[in-house]
Design a protein around this motif. Structure first.
Motif, PDB file in Angstrom:
ATOM      1  N   SER A 118       0.828  -1.208   0.000  1.00  0.00           N
ATOM      2  CA  SER A 118       0.000   0.000   0.000  1.00  0.00           C
ATOM      3  C   SER A 118       0.859   1.252   0.000  1.00  0.00           C
ATOM      4  N   LYS A 119       1.932   1.214   0.774  1.00  0.00           N
ATOM      5  CA  LYS A 119       2.807   2.374   0.876  1.00  0.00           C
ATOM      6  C   LYS A 119       3.581   2.607  -0.420  1.00  0.00           C
ATOM      7  N   MET A 120       4.167   1.540  -0.968  1.00  0.00           N
ATOM      8  CA  MET A 120       5.005   1.692  -2.159  1.00  0.00           C
ATOM      9  C   MET A 120       4.187   1.957  -3.416  1.00  0.00           C
ATOM     10  N   ALA A 121       2.945   1.467  -3.439  1.00  0.00           N
ATOM     11  CA  ALA A 121       2.088   1.754  -4.597  1.00  0.00           C
ATOM     12  C   ALA A 121       1.913   3.253  -4.770  1.00  0.00           C
ATOM     13  N   LYS A 122       1.790   3.963  -3.641  1.00  0.00           N
ATOM     14  CA  LYS A 122       1.663   5.420  -3.695  1.00  0.00           C
ATOM     15  C   LYS A 122       3.023   6.082  -3.872  1.00  0.00           C
ATOM     16  N   GLN A 123       4.008   5.651  -3.100  1.00  0.00           N
ATOM     17  CA  GLN A 123       5.323   6.297  -3.123  1.00  0.00           C
ATOM     18  C   GLN A 123       6.026   6.157  -4.467  1.00  0.00           C
ATOM     19  N   HIS A 124       5.972   4.960  -5.059  1.00  0.00           N
ATOM     20  CA  HIS A 124       6.737   4.698  -6.280  1.00  0.00           C
ATOM     21  C   HIS A 124       5.923   4.884  -7.553  1.00  0.00           C
ATOM     22  N   ASN A 125       4.639   4.518  -7.512  1.00  0.00           N
ATOM     23  CA  ASN A 125       3.823   4.492  -8.729  1.00  0.00           C
ATOM     24  C   ASN A 125       2.784   5.613  -8.800  1.00  0.00           C
ATOM     25  N   ASN A 126       2.651   6.365  -7.726  1.00  0.00           N
ATOM     26  CA  ASN A 126       1.648   7.422  -7.665  1.00  0.00           C
ATOM     27  C   ASN A 126       0.247   6.887  -7.944  1.00  0.00           C
ATOM     28  N   ALA A 127      -0.040   5.691  -7.431  1.00  0.00           N
ATOM     29  CA  ALA A 127      -1.354   5.063  -7.637  1.00  0.00           C
ATOM     30  C   ALA A 127      -2.446   5.910  -6.995  1.00  0.00           C
ATOM     31  N   ASN A 128      -3.595   5.978  -7.660  1.00  0.00           N
ATOM     32  CA  ASN A 128      -4.724   6.716  -7.073  1.00  0.00           C
ATOM     33  C   ASN A 128      -5.892   5.796  -6.739  1.00  0.00           C
ATOM     34  N   LYS A 170     -11.279  -7.104   8.371  1.00  0.00           N
ATOM     35  CA  LYS A 170     -11.676  -5.695   8.326  1.00  0.00           C
ATOM     36  C   LYS A 170     -10.586  -4.781   8.897  1.00  0.00           C
ATOM     37  N   GLU A 171     -10.020  -5.167  10.055  1.00  0.00           N
ATOM     38  CA  GLU A 171      -9.015  -4.315  10.702  1.00  0.00           C
ATOM     39  C   GLU A 171      -7.786  -4.141   9.819  1.00  0.00           C
ATOM     40  N   ARG A 172      -7.350  -5.253   9.185  1.00  0.00           N
ATOM     41  CA  ARG A 172      -6.180  -5.206   8.314  1.00  0.00           C
ATOM     42  C   ARG A 172      -6.453  -4.329   7.092  1.00  0.00           C
ATOM     43  N   ALA A 173      -7.643  -4.476   6.509  1.00  0.00           N
ATOM     44  CA  ALA A 173      -8.014  -3.695   5.329  1.00  0.00           C
ATOM     45  C   ALA A 173      -8.025  -2.203   5.651  1.00  0.00           C
ATOM     46  N   LEU A 174      -8.600  -1.824   6.783  1.00  0.00           N
ATOM     47  CA  LEU A 174      -8.648  -0.418   7.187  1.00  0.00           C
ATOM     48  C   LEU A 174      -7.245   0.146   7.398  1.00  0.00           C
ATOM     49  N   LYS A 175      -6.357  -0.687   7.959  1.00  0.00           N
ATOM     50  CA  LYS A 175      -4.979  -0.253   8.184  1.00  0.00           C
ATOM     51  C   LYS A 175      -4.266   0.009   6.856  1.00  0.00           C
ATOM     52  N   LEU A 176      -4.486  -0.877   5.862  1.00  0.00           N
ATOM     53  CA  LEU A 176      -3.869  -0.708   4.545  1.00  0.00           C
ATOM     54  C   LEU A 176      -4.377   0.566   3.860  1.00  0.00           C
ATOM     55  N   VAL A 177      -5.660   0.819   3.992  1.00  0.00           N
ATOM     56  CA  VAL A 177      -6.230   2.037   3.407  1.00  0.00           C
ATOM     57  C   VAL A 177      -5.633   3.276   4.067  1.00  0.00           C
ATOM     58  N   GLU A 178      -5.492   3.217   5.379  1.00  0.00           N
ATOM     59  CA  GLU A 178      -4.915   4.352   6.110  1.00  0.00           C
ATOM     60  C   GLU A 178      -3.481   4.624   5.654  1.00  0.00           C
ATOM     61  N   VAL A 179      -2.686   3.555   5.501  1.00  0.00           N
ATOM     62  CA  VAL A 179      -1.303   3.694   5.037  1.00  0.00           C
ATOM     63  C   VAL A 179      -1.282   4.308   3.634  1.00  0.00           C
ATOM     64  N   PHE A 180      -2.165   3.803   2.756  1.00  0.00           N
ATOM     65  CA  PHE A 180      -2.234   4.299   1.374  1.00  0.00           C
ATOM     66  C   PHE A 180      -2.551   5.795   1.340  1.00  0.00           C
ATOM     67  N   LEU A 181      -3.563   6.202   2.099  1.00  0.00           N
ATOM     68  CA  LEU A 181      -4.007   7.595   2.087  1.00  0.00           C
ATOM     69  C   LEU A 181      -2.970   8.545   2.685  1.00  0.00           C
ATOM     70  N   ASN A 182      -2.180   8.045   3.619  1.00  0.00           N
ATOM     71  CA  ASN A 182      -1.195   8.890   4.297  1.00  0.00           C
ATOM     72  C   ASN A 182       0.183   8.856   3.647  1.00  0.00           C
ATOM     73  N   SER A 183       0.337   8.057   2.587  1.00  0.00           N
ATOM     74  CA  SER A 183       1.626   7.997   1.885  1.00  0.00           C
ATOM     75  C   SER A 183       1.668   9.060   0.793  1.00  0.00           C
ATOM     76  N   GLU A 184       2.875   9.441   0.392  1.00  0.00           N
ATOM     77  CA  GLU A 184       3.054  10.513  -0.589  1.00  0.00           C
ATOM     78  C   GLU A 184       3.946  10.048  -1.732  1.00  0.00           C
ATOM     79  N   PHE A 185       3.620  10.463  -2.948  1.00  0.00           N
ATOM     80  CA  PHE A 185       4.414  10.118  -4.123  1.00  0.00           C
ATOM     81  C   PHE A 185       5.803  10.738  -4.004  1.00  0.00           C
ATOM     82  N   LEU A 186       6.836   9.893  -4.106  1.00  0.00           N
ATOM     83  CA  LEU A 186       8.209  10.367  -3.946  1.00  0.00           C
ATOM     84  C   LEU A 186       8.689  11.173  -5.151  1.00  0.00           C
ATOM     85  N   GLY A 187       8.006  11.024  -6.275  1.00  0.00           N
ATOM     86  CA  GLY A 187       8.412  11.741  -7.480  1.00  0.00           C
ATOM     87  C   GLY A 187       8.315  13.250  -7.353  1.00  0.00           C
TER      88      GLY A 187
END
Length: 202
Positions: free
Chosen positions: A1-11, A22-39
């Motif tokens: 989830s983190k690298m998809a946003k950081q490396h690929n700028n996934a939306n 459910k708990e794991r899924a919510l955690k992955l979403v939270e990580v995705f939303l709080n990560s930033e594209f490194l580009g």
């Protein structure tokens, strides 16, 4: 989830409903939303270069977006033109985009009704041509312009204020001489005048 946003700028993030609690899924979403594209950072330009390559391929394979426009005439053979704030105050013919699942004619009737308040009682296909003006407005998008010759049920109109600020019924030749027209409209009117001249008896 983190690298998809950081490396690929996934939306978009896709999660397996059967594979994750459910708990794991919510955690992955939270990580995705709080990560930033490194580009966007100086030290992450290699990621930006890769994403730019993908974007360039996407632009090359983009299909044309059909656009419809209507040459509407009253019973005096005056054409309807409206001045549009979207086109820097130039006079245009009403029209718009063909949405997915619409026919060109349905889209065209809808756009005319929405922008001018007019119902069309008679229409026929007029011409089809490339429409790439103004380049700075639509940037790299490519359009096909489909024009229709048409007549309204009555010459009264009510403009959508977002699309047009004022409108006129005017002789096509006079419009070409007197009005500031966008390139689509000028081309359509010039074609119409040429065809009418050819149709005159010798």
């Amino acid at each position: 989830s983190k690298m998809a946003k950081q490396h690929n700028n996934a939306n978009v993030i896709c999660l397996g409903g059967r594979a994750l609690k459910k708990e794991r899924a919510l955690k992955l979403v939270e990580v995705f939303l709080n990560s930033e594209f490194l580009g966007n950072r100086r030290d992450g330009q290699r990621h930006k270069r890769r994403v730019d390559k993908i974007s360039a391929l996407d632009e090359k394979q983009r299909f044309p977006e059909p656009t419809v426009g209507a040459l509407i005439f009253d019973n005096k053979n005056q054409v309807f033109l409206m001045k549009s704030p979207k086109w820097n105050g130039l006079y245009i013919i009403p029209g718009g985009h063909v949405e997915l699942g619409e026919t060109m004619l349905v889209a065209w009737r809808w756009e005319v009704k929405e922008e001018t308040g007019m119902d069309i009682c008679d229409e026929k296909l007029f011409t089809l041509h490339d429409a790439i003006f103004p380049k700075e407005f639509w940037k790299k998008r490519h359009f096909i312009m489909i024009d229709y010759l048409a007549k309204p049920r009555e010459a009264k109109f009510k403009l959508d204020g977002v699309e047009g600020t004022e409108a006129v019924w005017i002789n096509p030749r006079l419009a070409l001489r007197e009005l500031r027209l966008d390139e689509f409209t000028r081309k359509a009117l010039e074609d119409y005048v040429k065809i009418m001249d050819m149709a005159k008896p010798c």
